[in-house]
Design an enzyme around this catalytic site. Structure first.
Site, PDB file in Angstrom:
ATOM      1  N   SER A 189       0.824  -1.216   0.000  1.00 54.20           N
ATOM      2  CA  SER A 189       0.000   0.000   0.000  1.00 54.20           C
ATOM      3  C   SER A 189       0.854   1.260   0.000  1.00 54.20           C
ATOM      4  O   SER A 189       0.567   2.221  -0.726  1.00 54.20           O
ATOM      5  CB  SER A 189      -0.939   0.001   1.214  1.00 54.20           C
ATOM      6  OG  SER A 189      -1.882  -1.038   1.119  1.00 54.20           O
ATOM      7  N   SER A 202      -2.755  -7.938  -6.361  1.00 53.67           N
ATOM      8  CA  SER A 202      -2.383  -6.885  -5.412  1.00 53.67           C
ATOM      9  C   SER A 202      -3.507  -5.868  -5.252  1.00 53.67           C
ATOM     10  O   SER A 202      -3.769  -5.385  -4.142  1.00 53.67           O
ATOM     11  CB  SER A 202      -1.104  -6.189  -5.876  1.00 53.67           C
ATOM     12  OG  SER A 202      -1.253  -5.699  -7.194  1.00 53.67           O
ATOM     13  N   ASN A 237      -6.142  -7.559  -2.898  1.00 52.55           N
ATOM     14  CA  ASN A 237      -5.766  -8.160  -1.615  1.00 52.55           C
ATOM     15  C   ASN A 237      -4.721  -7.412  -0.810  1.00 52.55           C
ATOM     16  O   ASN A 237      -4.635  -7.617   0.403  1.00 52.55           O
ATOM     17  CB  ASN A 237      -5.270  -9.594  -1.846  1.00 52.55           C
ATOM     18  CG  ASN A 237      -6.331 -10.477  -2.463  1.00 52.55           C
ATOM     19  OD1 ASN A 237      -7.412 -10.646  -1.924  1.00 52.55           O
ATOM     20  ND2 ASN A 237      -6.020 -11.047  -3.617  1.00 52.55           N
ATOM     21  N   TYR A 238      -3.927  -6.559  -1.444  1.00 54.47           N
ATOM     22  CA  TYR A 238      -2.822  -5.937  -0.719  1.00 54.47           C
ATOM     23  C   TYR A 238      -2.827  -4.411  -0.747  1.00 54.47           C
ATOM     24  O   TYR A 238      -2.065  -3.789  -0.018  1.00 54.47           O
ATOM     25  CB  TYR A 238      -1.486  -6.444  -1.271  1.00 54.47           C
ATOM     26  CG  TYR A 238      -1.257  -7.903  -0.982  1.00 54.47           C
ATOM     27  CD1 TYR A 238      -0.840  -8.331   0.278  1.00 54.47           C
ATOM     28  CD2 TYR A 238      -1.464  -8.866  -1.962  1.00 54.47           C
ATOM     29  CE1 TYR A 238      -0.645  -9.671   0.558  1.00 54.47           C
ATOM     30  CE2 TYR A 238      -1.267 -10.217  -1.690  1.00 54.47           C
ATOM     31  CZ  TYR A 238      -0.860 -10.611  -0.430  1.00 54.47           C
ATOM     32  OH  TYR A 238      -0.681 -11.941  -0.149  1.00 54.47           O
ATOM     33  N   LEU A 239      -3.634  -3.809  -1.597  1.00 55.44           N
ATOM     34  CA  LEU A 239      -3.653  -2.353  -1.716  1.00 55.44           C
ATOM     35  C   LEU A 239      -4.893  -1.784  -1.035  1.00 55.44           C
ATOM     36  O   LEU A 239      -6.026  -2.158  -1.374  1.00 55.44           O
ATOM     37  CB  LEU A 239      -3.644  -1.939  -3.195  1.00 55.44           C
ATOM     38  CG  LEU A 239      -2.427  -2.405  -4.005  1.00 55.44           C
ATOM     39  CD1 LEU A 239      -2.554  -1.957  -5.451  1.00 55.44           C
ATOM     40  CD2 LEU A 239      -1.140  -1.882  -3.390  1.00 55.44           C
TER      41      LEU A 239
END
Length: 783
Positions: A613, A737, A740-742
């Site tokens: 992020s 991403s 799930n990750y940002l």
């Protein structure tokens, strides 16, 4: 003064009155009948006269007779007529008045009435006609007709307005509050409310005089504005219909045969079903792998009868070709289905979705992610999984655990069966669970990612990553100090944490030998997975990583590290074989326990989320330029997202259609360049024409040609940006991403700041998943 009736106007008004049911219609009807009888008698007299004389004689005789009668009558009334002539003209407008409106809004038939001097004086229709012929200056029928029509239209309009007003009142009574407000505004703010007509709506569908109620968008549940439960419960009420079981097996037609050692052989239903799984995969590379074939044949024999086992002993002698051709033909038939057949399937799927695809959770309707039980088949796995080819057995109701509220309507199993267990656990979020037979893992049916439970978990994950931002410097200083620890376990833990932080490596999970593919994470790295170079490619202390990560995706990277990390790695590798663990005094449990002590809720994945992020936010600030247009800004966003995907090693295989799609895109670019060249030549020609003519028309032509050039240049730039974006992303998976990750609030804030439509970044499904972020994030949001 004579009473004058306008025949046509009276007839029309009489019919309007009868059709509307207004006023004293029976009185007008009687009068009308009396006059009608008189006209009929007069007509009969004329016909008798006509038959007595010839046509021409009858005409002369009739005219003489009429003139004589009119002369006598006019002499009798001439004195009175001349006396009242001026008085009649002065009061003409007052005399031409409609009767008072009835309560239903309709007026009685209009007529022109004057008071005669003599009460018993009466003119026959015949005399009326002659009088109008002779006295044109005194009586103008056309003007009277217009006046009567105007009055009639006003009366009708008043009636329509009154009826519409009553209808609006009924709408106000029966419809909901939001609709009531719109109707009130329409009723009091719109001056002229036109009657409803048969018209087409926006979709081109005819409304048949009835305005179809516009489908109101469902009000979204803003769960993020409510207080969360503190007792660990995930829900208070849960009701659903259970899963949709896999369809039962249908045996193959008799024309589809199986051969063993060149001879036709009839298989039993159980063995035949498993054979079809292999036949469907004949064109796939899996069926050529030894591990796949070995595992399949072993499990297939378990489904055979004793007679079949005695005959079928070698997979190489089995011929599945006719089965394979049959399933290929079925696949082609599905592709060639008519629209009606496809529509039937679509309708059935929609019915199942509405029945099984939603649940009621805490008085809200929530979407279920996947409500179907996976059908039986052959396990494939990722990479060179040791269990590929094994049989995934059919899941039956007796294998399934149902989770719902005690006070809800419990799901019913298929007739003649029963569930394994009916559970009421509000501390878990799953609705259905069962254990699969390949790896013994538990499978779940859970809610859709856009549901409260899933989205709330995402929100909490990103908030934890934001909390890490506040103390990450302290943690980094601590693991740097631990590199110098006298204890080997602390040094190993500190170096592993450095890799997780700097390279966003996964922690890695311990697995039993031979149970899964040879994939590793940071804690499970082996000596063979890294190479150390004191100097390489102009950089010092380089570590080369080469191993299979999650889903058997290769991780290959060469990174320079700090000198103390490099020295520690050399120490960890001393006197070890290539297959030995690099961090032999560390595992994921030890690492996560240590992270929990550093910060509440901290795990290796939180580091990964934080770094992803923060990288996106930094890249967006660096790459986005205020002077860029929309396509260029979106390219900048994708490049920032790509930097995160590379950091997290989100790779993908090159798409099979990549080369073809790039060729098609290049063809479009070349064609657009040709169009642009032609447009520029047209501009030069138009400018030359303007120098000669110097008129307004030539000037406008130049401006039009210039605008066409600008438009083509913009289209060409979009295509070139698209080609660049596609080329750079050919082996990078941006979706993982992004989902799930940002932190989605970073993307939403960026869109709001630069005026980018959120639809350009997130599709409909993703917008539903991140509804909470779209609602709460402003353009100044900072991760």
């Amino acid at each position: 003064m004579a009473v004058i009736w306008r025949g046509n106007t009276q007839d029309r008004l009489y019919q309007d009155t009868i059709s509307s049911g207004g006023g004293n219609s029976h009185k007008h009807k009687d009068k009308y009948k009396d006059k009608e009888h008189k006209h009929k008698d007069h007509k009969k007299d004329r016909e008798r006269e006509k038959s007595k004389y010839g046509n021409s004689d009858h005409k002369e005789f009739s005219e003489k007779k009429h003139r004589e009668k009119e002369r006598i009558k006019h002499e009798d009334v001439s004195t009175d007529r001349h006396k009242d002539k001026h008085k009649e003209k002065d009061h003409r407008k007052e005399e031409i008045k409609p009767k008072k409106e009835k309560e239903n809004g309709f007026a009685s038939p209009h007529r022109i009435k004057t008071e005669p001097d003599n009460d018993h004086f009466y003119h026959s229709p015949k005399s009326l006609k002659r009088q109008r012929d002779n006295d044109e200056t005194e009586f103008k029928p056309k003007k009277i007709k217009i006046e009567n029509d105007r009055v009639d239209k006003k009366a009708k309009k008043r009636k329509q307005d009154e009826v519409r007003g009553n209808l609006w009142i009924l709408y106000l009574i029966y419809f909901s509050d939001p609709l009531r407000e719109r109707i009130l505004m329409r009723l009091f703010l719109v001056k002229d409310i036109k009657p409803k007509k048969t018209q087409k709506n926006k979709k081109g569908e005819v409304a048949d005089g009835k305005k179809k109620a516009k489908k109101e968008p469902e009000e979204k549940w803003k769960w993020w504005e409510e207080e969360r439960a503190t007792d660990g419960s995930k829900w208070r009420f849960l009701e659903h219909k259970g899963p949709v079981m896999a369809a039962p097996y249908e045996t193959l037609p008799s024309k589809v045969r199986f051969f063993y050692d060149g001879k036709q052989m009839k298989l039993g239903p159980e063995a035949e079903e498993v054979a079809t799984f292999f036949a469907k995969m004949l064109d796939h590379e899996y069926t050529t792998k030894d591990a796949f074939r070995k595992n399949f044949f072993k499990d297939w024999r378990k489904e055979m009868t004793s007679e079949e086992k005695s005959k079928i002993t070698d997979l190489k002698k089995c011929n599945f070709n006719e089965m394979g051709e049959y399933f290929k033909a079925q696949s082609e038939a599905r592709k060639a289905m008519t629209k009606d057949d496809k529509l039937k399937i679509k309708v059935e799927n929609e019915r199942l979705l509405q029945e099984y695809g939603f649940c009621i959770m805490d008085n809200h309707k929530e979407r279920i992610a996947n409500f179907r039980i996976e059908p039986p088949g052959l396990f494939r796995g990722r990479g060179d999984h040791p269990k590929m080819g094994m049989l995934k057995r059919r899941i039956r109701p007796e294998d399934i655990i149902i989770n719902c509220s005690k006070d809800s309507k419990h799901p019913k199993p298929p007739p003649g069966t029963k569930w394994k267990e009916l559970r009421h656990d509000n501390k878990v979020t799953w609705l259905v669970s069962w254990t699969e037979n390949i790896q013994g893992s538990i499978k779940y049916i859970m809610l859709n990612p856009s549901s409260r439970i899933k989205a709330e978990k995402d929100w909490q994950k990103y908030e934890t990553a934001r909390n890490l931002k506040k103390c990450v410097d302290r943690l980094r200083n601590q693991y740097r100090e631990d590199w110098k620890s006298k204890e080997m376990r602390i040094r190993q833990r500190a170096v592993a944490l450095y890799f997780i932080d700097k390279l966003a490596l996964r922690a890695g999970n311990e697995k039993e030998e031979g149970e899964s593919a040879d994939t590793v994470g940071c804690c499970s790295l082996r000596v063979e997975h890294i190479n150390l170079y004191p100097e390489k490619d102009g950089q010092e202390f380089v570590v080369e990583f080469d191993f299979l990560g999650k889903d058997s995706i290769r991780y290959y990277n060469k990174v320079p590290v700090e000198k103390r990390v490099f020295k520690n790695l050399q120490l960890f590798m001393e006197n070890k074989q290539p297959e030995d663990d690099l961090f032999d005094r560390l595992n994921t449990s030890i690492l996560n326990k240590h992270l929990q002590e550093l910060m509440d809720g901290l795990t290796a994945k939180v580091f990964r989320t934080y770094n992803a992020s923060i990288t996106l936010q930094q890249q967006l600030k660096e790459l986005t330029s205020p002077d860029e247009n929309l396509p260029a800004k979106i390219l900048s966003y994708n490049r920032a997202n790509r930097a995160v995907a590379i950091l997290c090693n989100h790779q993908r295989a090159l798409p099979k259609t990549f080369e073809k799609s790039m060729q098609n895109l290049q063809t479009k670019i070349d064609a657009k360049k040709d169009q642009l060249s032609d447009a520029k030549r047209d501009v030069k020609s138009a400018k030359a024409d303007l120098k000669v003519r110097r008129d307004e028309k030539s000037k406008k032509a130049v401006e039009t040609k210039k605008k066409a050039v600008e438009r083509l240049e913009e289209q060409l730039m979009k295509l070139e940006v698209q080609a660049t974006d596609r080329e750079e992303n050919k082996q990078i998976a941006l979706g993982t991403s992004k989902l799930n990750y940002l932190d989605p609030r970073i993307s939403v804030a960026w869109c709001k700041k630069w005026g980018i439509p959120i639809e350009k970044i997130y599709n409909k499904t993703q917008r539903e998943k991140f509804a909470w972020a779209i609602d709460m994030a402003e353009d100044d949001y900072e991760f």
